[in-house]
Design a protein around this motif. Structure first.
Motif, PDB file in Angstrom:
ATOM      1  N   LEU A 158       0.844  -1.191   0.000  1.00  0.00           N
ATOM      2  CA  LEU A 158       0.000   0.000   0.000  1.00  0.00           C
ATOM      3  C   LEU A 158       0.882   1.244   0.000  1.00  0.00           C
ATOM      4  CD1 LEU A 158      -2.722  -0.943   2.659  1.00  0.00           C
ATOM      5  CD2 LEU A 158      -2.726  -1.384   0.209  1.00  0.00           C
ATOM      6  N   SER A 159       0.640   2.137  -0.966  1.00  0.00           N
ATOM      7  CA  SER A 159       1.376   3.397  -1.069  1.00  0.00           C
ATOM      8  C   SER A 159       0.392   4.552  -0.961  1.00  0.00           C
ATOM      9  CB  SER A 159       2.112   3.466  -2.419  1.00  0.00           C
ATOM     10  OG  SER A 159       2.630   4.765  -2.652  1.00  0.00           O
ATOM     11  N   GLY A 160       0.623   5.441   0.016  1.00  0.00           N
ATOM     12  CA  GLY A 160      -0.257   6.595   0.186  1.00  0.00           C
ATOM     13  C   GLY A 160       0.344   7.570   1.180  1.00  0.00           C
ATOM     14  N   PHE A 161      -0.476   8.497   1.640  1.00  0.00           N
ATOM     15  CA  PHE A 161      -0.022   9.541   2.568  1.00  0.00           C
ATOM     16  C   PHE A 161      -0.169   9.011   3.990  1.00  0.00           C
ATOM     17  CE2 PHE A 161      -0.382  13.737   4.727  1.00  0.00           C
ATOM     18  CZ  PHE A 161       0.726  14.361   4.177  1.00  0.00           C
ATOM     19  N   TYR A 162       0.604   7.971   4.290  1.00  0.00           N
ATOM     20  CA  TYR A 162       0.418   7.243   5.531  1.00  0.00           C
ATOM     21  C   TYR A 162       1.557   7.512   6.516  1.00  0.00           C
ATOM     22  CZ  TYR A 162      -2.798   4.837   2.421  1.00  0.00           C
ATOM     23  OH  TYR A 162      -3.778   4.559   1.519  1.00  0.00           O
ATOM     24  N   GLY A 163       1.206   7.534   7.800  1.00  0.00           N
ATOM     25  CA  GLY A 163       2.200   7.736   8.836  1.00  0.00           C
ATOM     26  C   GLY A 163       2.598   9.175   9.039  1.00  0.00           C
ATOM     27  N   LEU A 164       1.745  10.115   8.605  1.00  0.00           N
ATOM     28  CA  LEU A 164       2.045  11.535   8.736  1.00  0.00           C
ATOM     29  C   LEU A 164       1.065  12.268   9.643  1.00  0.00           C
ATOM     30  CD1 LEU A 164       2.875  10.727   5.491  1.00  0.00           C
ATOM     31  CD2 LEU A 164       3.830  12.997   5.722  1.00  0.00           C
ATOM     32  N   GLY A 165       0.202  11.541  10.332  1.00  0.00           N
ATOM     33  CA  GLY A 165      -0.674  12.156  11.319  1.00  0.00           C
ATOM     34  C   GLY A 165      -1.916  12.815  10.767  1.00  0.00           C
ATOM     35  N   ASN A 166      -2.280  12.502   9.517  1.00  0.00           N
ATOM     36  CA  ASN A 166      -3.505  13.052   8.945  1.00  0.00           C
ATOM     37  C   ASN A 166      -4.632  12.039   9.154  1.00  0.00           C
ATOM     38  OD1 ASN A 166      -5.570  13.316   6.682  1.00  0.00           O
ATOM     39  ND2 ASN A 166      -4.434  15.212   6.399  1.00  0.00           N
ATOM     40  N   LEU A 217       0.577  -7.204  -6.035  1.00  0.00           N
ATOM     41  CA  LEU A 217      -0.140  -5.986  -6.410  1.00  0.00           C
ATOM     42  C   LEU A 217       0.326  -4.831  -5.534  1.00  0.00           C
ATOM     43  CD1 LEU A 217      -2.568  -4.524  -7.872  1.00  0.00           C
ATOM     44  CD2 LEU A 217      -3.980  -5.268  -5.944  1.00  0.00           C
ATOM     45  N   MET A 218       0.487  -3.652  -6.147  1.00  0.00           N
ATOM     46  CA  MET A 218       0.660  -2.438  -5.368  1.00  0.00           C
ATOM     47  C   MET A 218      -0.581  -1.578  -5.521  1.00  0.00           C
ATOM     48  SD  MET A 218       3.312   0.767  -5.417  1.00  0.00           S
ATOM     49  CE  MET A 218       2.216   1.797  -6.393  1.00  0.00           C
ATOM     50  N   ILE A 219      -1.152  -1.184  -4.396  1.00  0.00           N
ATOM     51  CA  ILE A 219      -2.299  -0.277  -4.381  1.00  0.00           C
ATOM     52  C   ILE A 219      -1.772   1.134  -4.123  1.00  0.00           C
ATOM     53  CG2 ILE A 219      -4.339   0.420  -3.067  1.00  0.00           C
ATOM     54  CD1 ILE A 219      -4.875  -2.521  -2.517  1.00  0.00           C
ATOM     55  N   SER A 220      -2.042   2.046  -5.034  1.00  0.00           N
ATOM     56  CA  SER A 220      -1.705   3.453  -4.854  1.00  0.00           C
ATOM     57  C   SER A 220      -2.979   4.192  -4.471  1.00  0.00           C
ATOM     58  CB  SER A 220      -1.131   4.037  -6.157  1.00  0.00           C
ATOM     59  OG  SER A 220      -0.853   5.415  -6.004  1.00  0.00           O
ATOM     60  N   GLY A 221      -3.004   4.654  -3.215  1.00  0.00           N
ATOM     61  CA  GLY A 221      -4.227   5.322  -2.771  1.00  0.00           C
ATOM     62  C   GLY A 221      -4.735   4.704  -1.491  1.00  0.00           C
ATOM     63  N   GLY A 222      -5.930   5.197  -1.105  1.00  0.00           N
ATOM     64  CA  GLY A 222      -6.732   6.200  -1.793  1.00  0.00           C
ATOM     65  C   GLY A 222      -6.342   7.614  -1.391  1.00  0.00           C
ATOM     66  N   MET A 257      -2.662  -0.823  -9.052  1.00  0.00           N
ATOM     67  CA  MET A 257      -4.039  -0.333  -9.087  1.00  0.00           C
ATOM     68  C   MET A 257      -4.096   1.019  -8.387  1.00  0.00           C
ATOM     69  SD  MET A 257      -7.499  -2.086  -7.531  1.00  0.00           S
ATOM     70  CE  MET A 257      -9.108  -1.279  -7.676  1.00  0.00           C
ATOM     71  N   PHE A 258      -4.542   2.062  -9.109  1.00  0.00           N
ATOM     72  CA  PHE A 258      -4.908   3.321  -8.456  1.00  0.00           C
ATOM     73  C   PHE A 258      -6.258   3.077  -7.812  1.00  0.00           C
ATOM     74  CE2 PHE A 258      -2.427   6.335 -11.524  1.00  0.00           C
ATOM     75  CZ  PHE A 258      -1.238   5.885 -10.989  1.00  0.00           C
ATOM     76  N   ALA A 291      -0.452   2.315 -14.979  1.00  0.00           N
ATOM     77  CA  ALA A 291      -1.284   1.567 -14.031  1.00  0.00           C
ATOM     78  C   ALA A 291      -2.079   0.495 -14.771  1.00  0.00           C
ATOM     79  CB  ALA A 291      -2.226   2.515 -13.296  1.00  0.00           C
ATOM     80  N   ASP A 292      -2.373  -0.585 -14.070  1.00  0.00           N
ATOM     81  CA  ASP A 292      -3.133  -1.683 -14.679  1.00  0.00           C
ATOM     82  C   ASP A 292      -4.638  -1.498 -14.544  1.00  0.00           C
ATOM     83  OD1 ASP A 292      -0.953  -3.818 -15.394  1.00  0.00           O
ATOM     84  OD2 ASP A 292      -0.425  -3.063 -13.403  1.00  0.00           O
ATOM     85  N   PHE A 293      -5.061  -0.771 -13.520  1.00  0.00           N
ATOM     86  CA  PHE A 293      -6.496  -0.509 -13.322  1.00  0.00           C
ATOM     87  C   PHE A 293      -6.623   0.706 -12.423  1.00  0.00           C
ATOM     88  CE2 PHE A 293     -10.886  -1.170 -12.087  1.00  0.00           C
ATOM     89  CZ  PHE A 293     -11.446  -1.716 -13.236  1.00  0.00           C
ATOM     90  N   ILE A 294      -7.682   1.497 -12.641  1.00  0.00           N
ATOM     91  CA  ILE A 294      -7.875   2.723 -11.871  1.00  0.00           C
ATOM     92  C   ILE A 294      -9.312   2.811 -11.385  1.00  0.00           C
ATOM     93  CG2 ILE A 294      -7.898   5.258 -11.936  1.00  0.00           C
ATOM     94  CD1 ILE A 294      -5.724   5.155 -14.075  1.00  0.00           C
ATOM     95  N   THR A 295      -9.479   3.066 -10.089  1.00  0.00           N
ATOM     96  CA  THR A 295     -10.781   3.505  -9.583  1.00  0.00           C
ATOM     97  C   THR A 295     -10.612   4.893  -8.981  1.00  0.00           C
ATOM     98  OG1 THR A 295     -10.544   2.530  -7.358  1.00  0.00           O
ATOM     99  CG2 THR A 295     -11.519   1.139  -9.075  1.00  0.00           C
ATOM    100  N   VAL A 296     -11.602   5.749  -9.199  1.00  0.00           N
ATOM    101  CA  VAL A 296     -11.585   7.112  -8.660  1.00  0.00           C
ATOM    102  C   VAL A 296     -12.867   7.344  -7.878  1.00  0.00           C
ATOM    103  CG1 VAL A 296     -10.064   8.106 -10.424  1.00  0.00           C
ATOM    104  CG2 VAL A 296     -12.533   8.009 -10.850  1.00  0.00           C
ATOM    105  N   ARG A 297     -12.817   8.323  -6.963  1.00  0.00           N
ATOM    106  CA  ARG A 297     -13.930   8.478  -6.033  1.00  0.00           C
ATOM    107  C   ARG A 297     -15.026   9.413  -6.530  1.00  0.00           C
ATOM    108  NH1 ARG A 297     -10.319  11.363  -1.288  1.00  0.00           N
ATOM    109  NH2 ARG A 297      -9.958  13.355  -2.322  1.00  0.00           N
TER     110      ARG A 297
END
Length: 369
Positions: free
Chosen positions: A5-13, A75-80, A115-116, A140-146
């Motif tokens: 999992l790759s994201g804005f993690y571990g920064l207190g948000n 698999l690497m998940i980028s997001g959300g 996967m985004f 990317a191999d597949f993308i989902t957006v919100r």
């Protein structure tokens, strides 16, 4: 199945930590014994909090560990979240946008699918940012957006190669545990009519600070509410909350919640509110999940898109367009007609939950053998 999992993690948000918890909990619920590694700025804390493996996310160290994790992964998940944007300065390979895209490129070089996942896209306004998006996001191999806006924005940026599906923010599939630590941390009797307030610094339209202060004073005087500031990212939101309180006549009737609570604890606090007012997207999403009416100030398309989907946009405002008279009228309406507002929200939130779970379903359809 091994997943990074790759994201804005571990920064207190809190919003991003809520995203991480929602992804991990739902992967564990829907997949058979997934092996999860998180790239985090606080790897020891992330590993302990979520029971996962964790590697330091920045380039300063543990790069061999990043490569090994990606080589071993299926698999690497980028997001959300809103990772792919250049609101913060983007210079060559420095800044959030290059970072997340270079992680994608590294994963592809390691032979790992990408996967985004439940992402909100943009803004991407710099020439270099647009070039990077076209070069790397198409890998990317597949993308989902919100939201639909993000899908349209990707197409505008020239990202057309992988399929893109509109789902919803994965936090709508947040699995909450019952507890009340945040609520119990305040000197409350249980009879208060709580208004949750979520503010952050936003320098383009600083007048919202004064308008929020005036609104809260009026709600105290006219409805006897107890405003409680909910700092979703403490180092920014605590000073912004104190700024609002400094401009209030009745600041003594407010409370400032601590900033060291988990997403689960913040969500359970918001469940006690009659109304939520403010900017932070995931505080507004927590309100929707808790069936609490919410009045948002949209500083970004992601907030406006959410408010339209939750059914609360008619009561909300874009920053820079806040009419104080209408703001008070809308807040009073939501306080006085909570049941009607809940009836508006309920089917919308149910749909958003189903669409959030679609992220997991699409992952299974495309990457689980």
């Amino acid at each position: 199945m091994k997943i990074v999992l790759s994201g804005f993690y571990g920064l207190g948000n809190t919003g991003d930590e809520a995203i991480l918890k929602a992804i991990i909990d739902n992967l564990r619920a829907e997949l058979t014994d997934p092996d999860i590694t998180v790239f985090s700025l606080s790897p020891d804390q992330t590993a302990k909090e979520y029971g996962v493996k964790s590697v330091y996310r920045a380039w300063r160290r543990e790069n061999k560990e990043k490569v090994k994790a990606l080589r071993d992964a299926d698999l690497m998940i980028s997001g959300g979240g809103g990772l792919l944007q250049d609101t913060y300065p983007t210079k060559f390979l420095f800044g959030p946008l290059p970072y997340y895209l270079l992680i994608v490129m590294l994963a592809k070089m390691c032979g790992t699918k990408v996967m985004f996942f439940s992402q909100g896209i943009g803004p991407v306004t710099s020439t270099w940012g647009k070039i990077l998006m076209k070069l790397f996001a198409n890998r990317a191999d597949f993308i989902t957006v919100r939201d639909q806006y993000s899908k349209d924005y990707l197409k505008k940026l020239g990202v057309t190669r992988p399929e893109t599906v509109v789902t919803a923010d994965i936090v709508f599939a947040f699995k909450a545990d019952e507890e009340d630590r945040a609520y119990q941390s305040l000197p409350l009797t249980g009879d208060e009519k709580i208004v949750a307030v979520t503010v952050r610094p936003w320098f383009s339209h600083p007048d919202y600070i004064e308008k929020t202060a005036h609104l809260l004073d009026q709600l105290i005087e006219q409805r006897g509410v107890t405003p409680v500031f909910v700092p979703m990212e403490g180092k920014y939101d605590v000073p912004a909350s104190k700024d609002v309180m400094s401009k209030m006549k009745h600041a003594d009737k407010t409370h400032l919640l601590g900033s060291d609570f988990t997403p689960n604890e913040f969500l359970n606090f918001i469940r006690h509110a009659e109304l939520t007012v403010g900017l932070r997207l995931h505080a507004l999403i927590f309100s929707a999940l808790s069936n609490v009416p919410h009045l948002g100030f949209s500083y970004d398309k992601k907030v406006e898109s959410f408010l339209k989907r939750s059914g609360m946009w008619d009561y909300s405002f874009r920053l820079g367009e806040i009419d104080e008279t209408k703001l008070l009228a809308n807040a009073l309406y939501l306080l006085d007609n909570k049941a009607q507002a809940q009836q508006v929200m309920k089917p919308n939130v149910a749909k958003l939950h189903a669409e959030a779970m679609r992220n997991i379903e699409l992952l299974q359809e495309n990457f689980v053998k």
